[in-house]
Design an enzyme around this catalytic site. Sequence first.
Site, PDB file in Angstrom:
ATOM      1  N   ARG A  76      -0.161  -4.834   3.258  1.00 19.51           N
ATOM      2  CA  ARG A  76       1.102  -4.215   2.814  1.00 19.51           C
ATOM      3  C   ARG A  76       0.822  -2.951   2.016  1.00 19.51           C
ATOM      4  O   ARG A  76       0.469  -2.998   0.821  1.00 19.51           O
ATOM      5  CB  ARG A  76       1.908  -5.189   1.959  1.00 19.51           C
ATOM      6  CG  ARG A  76       3.209  -4.600   1.439  1.00 19.51           C
ATOM      7  CD  ARG A  76       4.199  -4.319   2.520  1.00 19.51           C
ATOM      8  NE  ARG A  76       4.650  -5.559   3.172  1.00 19.51           N
ATOM      9  CZ  ARG A  76       5.335  -5.578   4.299  1.00 19.51           C
ATOM     10  NH1 ARG A  76       5.597  -4.460   4.927  1.00 19.51           N
ATOM     11  NH2 ARG A  76       5.727  -6.724   4.834  1.00 19.51           N
ATOM     12  N   ARG A 102      -2.993  -3.691  13.958  1.00 21.80           N
ATOM     13  CA  ARG A 102      -3.180  -3.721  12.497  1.00 21.80           C
ATOM     14  C   ARG A 102      -3.745  -5.039  11.995  1.00 21.80           C
ATOM     15  O   ARG A 102      -4.112  -5.161  10.830  1.00 21.80           O
ATOM     16  CB  ARG A 102      -1.874  -3.413  11.773  1.00 21.80           C
ATOM     17  CG  ARG A 102      -0.765  -4.435  12.005  1.00 21.80           C
ATOM     18  CD  ARG A 102       0.466  -4.097  11.179  1.00 21.80           C
ATOM     19  NE  ARG A 102       1.558  -5.031  11.455  1.00 21.80           N
ATOM     20  CZ  ARG A 102       2.680  -5.102  10.746  1.00 21.80           C
ATOM     21  NH1 ARG A 102       2.867  -4.256   9.730  1.00 21.80           N
ATOM     22  NH2 ARG A 102       3.636  -5.968  11.047  1.00 21.80           N
ATOM     23  N   HIS A 172       2.048   4.212   9.817  1.00 25.29           N
ATOM     24  CA  HIS A 172       3.186   3.713   9.014  1.00 25.29           C
ATOM     25  C   HIS A 172       2.889   3.892   7.516  1.00 25.29           C
ATOM     26  O   HIS A 172       2.747   2.901   6.777  1.00 25.29           O
ATOM     27  CB  HIS A 172       3.338   2.227   9.361  1.00 25.29           C
ATOM     28  CG  HIS A 172       4.562   1.542   8.854  1.00 25.29           C
ATOM     29  ND1 HIS A 172       4.898   1.417   7.528  1.00 25.29           N
ATOM     30  CD2 HIS A 172       5.542   0.876   9.518  1.00 25.29           C
ATOM     31  CE1 HIS A 172       6.013   0.728   7.394  1.00 25.29           C
ATOM     32  NE2 HIS A 172       6.419   0.384   8.572  1.00 25.29           N
ATOM     33  N   ASP A 216      16.439   2.558   6.029  1.00 31.86           N
ATOM     34  CA  ASP A 216      15.534   2.267   7.160  1.00 31.86           C
ATOM     35  C   ASP A 216      16.048   3.069   8.346  1.00 31.86           C
ATOM     36  O   ASP A 216      16.972   2.672   9.041  1.00 31.86           O
ATOM     37  CB  ASP A 216      15.552   0.764   7.465  1.00 31.86           C
ATOM     38  CG  ASP A 216      14.417   0.361   8.405  1.00 31.86           C
ATOM     39  OD1 ASP A 216      14.194  -0.862   8.564  1.00 31.86           O
ATOM     40  OD2 ASP A 216      13.755   1.263   8.967  1.00 31.86           O
ATOM     41  N   GLU A 275       6.947   7.809   7.968  1.00 30.35           N
ATOM     42  CA  GLU A 275       6.064   7.337   9.036  1.00 30.35           C
ATOM     43  C   GLU A 275       6.056   8.281  10.243  1.00 30.35           C
ATOM     44  O   GLU A 275       7.126   8.689  10.712  1.00 30.35           O
ATOM     45  CB  GLU A 275       6.507   5.945   9.487  1.00 30.35           C
ATOM     46  CG  GLU A 275       6.619   4.943   8.346  1.00 30.35           C
ATOM     47  CD  GLU A 275       7.455   3.748   8.698  1.00 30.35           C
ATOM     48  OE1 GLU A 275       7.451   3.345   9.887  1.00 30.35           O
ATOM     49  OE2 GLU A 275       8.147   3.215   7.797  1.00 30.35           O
TER      50      GLU A 275
END
Length: 308
Positions: A76, A102, A172, A216, A275
């Site tokens: 994270r 990832r 990201h 978002d 991102e």
Amino acid sequence: MTTDLDQLNAQFAIPDRITFKAGAGDLPLAEIITDDGTRATVSLHGAHVLTYQPAGQAPVLWLSEHSRFEAGQAIRGGIPVIWPWFGPHPTDPTLPAHGLARTRLWQVLNTTVLFEDTFQLRLGLTNDTQTQVLWPHPFALEVVVTVGQMLAVELIAHNRAEVAVTCGAALHSYFTLSDIADVAVTGLEETAYLDKVDGGRRKMQAGPITFSQETDRIYLDTIADCLIVDPGLHRQIRVAKSGSHSTVVWNPWVEKSRRMADFGDGEYRTMVCVETTNAADDVVTVPPGGTHQLTTLILAEPLPAGES
Ligand code: TA6
């Protein structure tokens, strides 16, 4: 492939500049320190840039204090490498969000002194029986991390299939802020976006992006640099890109932060994601034997005079 630290250092270390160590969760990482004292760390787990701190600056990348560092789990913060789909899988909700890259262990391909005081680490990932279940095509990925006066991260995806494949992707990036309430993101003015906290509705950005709730957004048809303008840290962070026509801006705010076990309840205040993506209709079709390259460039700059 080796993750034995002694072997990695024997084969790839650049003394005092690139060395390999055990990081959190005993996951192997590369530590990069330039002549002027700029520092970065890159986990082999996910080819994940964890930290980037130019000499004399506050950290540029943000990392949750609650992040997991375990095989198979996403880290994270930093710069997660998202491939071959962005967000939930387009058709199969049982597959992991943000693809397979990832959460796998990558191998070191090489390390280089690129030019004066600029160092480069190249990591690789190829398909195996496990990835075949998630993505039924042969592939070879490379992540190239370049550390110097700026941070450059390139995701190079080679399509080894005999058919064309259509992929989403992202670098990201999570960025450290003084306080989300005092920050604006510029560069996306008058740009259309899909608002994921309002049913994906298509809207138009009016003015700089400021934050007062969960945000978002997938900005569309944009190749623009973004600036994260942060008076509290007396700087702006430039995010430039290539191989991308979409940019995602995300802050989970209060409720979503609380729902994430690997994200502290108050941590939303000191982070934002800007991102570099191939998201929404910006997915990329790569012909057999073809390659797609997605690059993000990150540079901490002083605020223009009169804005500090
Ligand atoms: O890029 C924004 C986003 O797609 C958000 O919707 C949120 O899900 C975030 O990515 C983090 O996703 P993750 O799977 O890392 O928890």
